[in-house]
Design a protein around this motif. Structure first.
Motif, PDB file in Angstrom:
ATOM      1  N   VAL A   1       5.834   5.832   3.176  1.00 34.76           N
ATOM      2  CA  VAL A   1       6.883   5.862   2.167  1.00 34.76           C
ATOM      3  C   VAL A   1       7.693   4.577   2.258  1.00 34.76           C
ATOM      4  N   GLN A   2       7.831   3.892   1.128  1.00 34.38           N
ATOM      5  CA  GLN A   2       8.550   2.626   1.102  1.00 34.38           C
ATOM      6  C   GLN A   2       9.480   2.572  -0.099  1.00 34.38           C
ATOM      7  N   LEU A   3      10.509   1.726   0.018  1.00 34.18           N
ATOM      8  CA  LEU A   3      11.467   1.499  -1.062  1.00 34.18           C
ATOM      9  C   LEU A   3      11.628  -0.003  -1.213  1.00 34.18           C
ATOM     10  N   VAL A   4      11.210  -0.527  -2.361  1.00 33.58           N
ATOM     11  CA  VAL A   4      11.180  -1.977  -2.575  1.00 33.58           C
ATOM     12  C   VAL A   4      12.260  -2.380  -3.580  1.00 33.58           C
ATOM     13  N   LYS A   5      13.074  -3.355  -3.211  1.00 31.27           N
ATOM     14  CA  LYS A   5      14.111  -3.866  -4.103  1.00 31.27           C
ATOM     15  C   LYS A   5      13.506  -4.758  -5.181  1.00 31.27           C
TER      16      LYS A   5
ATOM     17  N   ARG B   1      11.487   9.721   2.425  1.00 29.14           N
ATOM     18  CA  ARG B   1      10.661  10.102   3.582  1.00 29.14           C
ATOM     19  C   ARG B   1      10.566  11.612   3.707  1.00 29.14           C
ATOM     20  N   GLN B   2      11.680  12.303   3.509  1.00 29.63           N
ATOM     21  CA  GLN B   2      11.683  13.762   3.585  1.00 29.63           C
ATOM     22  C   GLN B   2      10.766  14.374   2.535  1.00 29.63           C
ATOM     23  N   GLN B   3      10.701  13.736   1.370  1.00 27.62           N
ATOM     24  CA  GLN B   3       9.851  14.223   0.285  1.00 27.62           C
ATOM     25  C   GLN B   3       8.409  13.754   0.420  1.00 27.62           C
ATOM     26  N   ASP B   4       8.163  12.873   1.404  1.00 24.72           N
ATOM     27  CA  ASP B   4       6.846  12.268   1.575  1.00 24.72           C
ATOM     28  C   ASP B   4       6.374  11.654   0.254  1.00 24.72           C
ATOM     29  N   ALA B   5       7.265  10.873  -0.344  1.00 22.14           N
ATOM     30  CA  ALA B   5       7.022  10.285  -1.665  1.00 22.14           C
ATOM     31  C   ALA B   5       6.141   9.046  -1.547  1.00 22.14           C
ATOM     32  N   ARG B   6       4.829   9.270  -1.469  1.00 24.96           N
ATOM     33  CA  ARG B   6       3.880   8.163  -1.341  1.00 24.96           C
ATOM     34  C   ARG B   6       3.438   7.679  -2.717  1.00 24.96           C
TER      35      ARG B   6
ATOM     36  N   ASP C   1       0.860  -1.176   0.000  1.00 21.36           N
ATOM     37  CA  ASP C   1       0.000   0.000   0.000  1.00 21.36           C
ATOM     38  C   ASP C   1       0.902   1.233   0.000  1.00 21.36           C
ATOM     39  N   TRP C   2       1.204   1.714  -1.193  1.00 23.30           N
ATOM     40  CA  TRP C   2       2.176   2.788  -1.325  1.00 23.30           C
ATOM     41  C   TRP C   2       1.708   4.076  -0.655  1.00 23.30           C
TER      42      TRP C   2
END
Length: 218
Positions: free
Chosen positions: A64-68, A141-146, A59-60
């Protein structure tokens, strides 16, 4: 025996030097533009490759998540996003222009997502450097990149090669059938693309009603 040993050592040294030069070239290329083009992108992963579940299980918007993803898994992710326009921002924390452009990409995402455009980021940070990966996560996270954020789980030279890149920042725009319609890259430092170029490309595709059919070349 001594001559053969020295020969093997010399060959190994040359291979190591070649690899190091390729890494340096990849890391130093940061900026520029390539004219947009239309090309087909394969969306068929090798039979032995397991399907990445990131697109369907994460659930993007919740955090904020980073997936390999490996490159075959990345191709599967693009396959899962078919059905609408997809904008991919290729970036890395070691690329200053990438960091400068990223907030503008998020602003575009807010405007265009309601019209069926999916914005995705693909980090080319060093998968083997925990500090680099954490810096990428912290920046997001700082950019709140959802939005869907991926990290290419390949060594950097291989990642650039498989994506067909010489430099970043770079933006790829796909139509609903998975065809790359626009390719704005950092390959040529003398012809840098702008946020307006990305905006115009999206506007043209949406305006022409290309979300549900294969587009013509621009």
């Amino acid at each position: 025996m001594g001559a053969q040993s020295n020969m093997r050592s010399d060959v190994s040294s040359k291979r190591l030097c070649a690899a190091l030069l390729f890494v340096v070239f990849g890391l130093s290329a940061c900026g520029g533009r390539e004219t947009e083009s239309s090309s087909s992108v394969s969306t068929t992963a090798p039979p032995e490759t397991k399907r990445s579940t990131a697109a369907s299980s994460v659930d993007w918007s919740s955090e904020v998540q980073l997936v390999k993803v490996t490159h075959p898994q990345w191709v599967e992710e693009l396959e899962a996003m078919r059905g609408g326009i997809v904008v991919v921002d290729n970036w890395a924390t070691w690329c200053a222009p990438c960091l400068e452009r990223f907030p503008h990409m998020l602003e575009m995402a807010k405007r265009w997502t309601p019209q069926g455009v999916t914005f995705v980021s693909l980090s080319l940070d060093d998968r083997d450097d925990p500090d680099s990966i954490e810096q990428a996560r912290e920046f997001l996270r700082q950019q709140d990149a959802r939005i869907p954020n991926y990290l290419m789980d390949e060594i950097i030279p291989d990642a650039f090669d498989r994506l067909g890149l010489l430099g970043i920042p770079a933006v790829f725009i796909y139509d609903s059938k998975g065809t790359m319609v626009h390719r704005l890259t950092g390959d040529d430092p003398n012809r840098q693309y702008t946020e307006e170029d990305v905006e115009e490309a999206i506007r043209a595709m949406v305006g022409a009603g290309l979300k549900g059919r294969s587009p013509r070349s621009p």
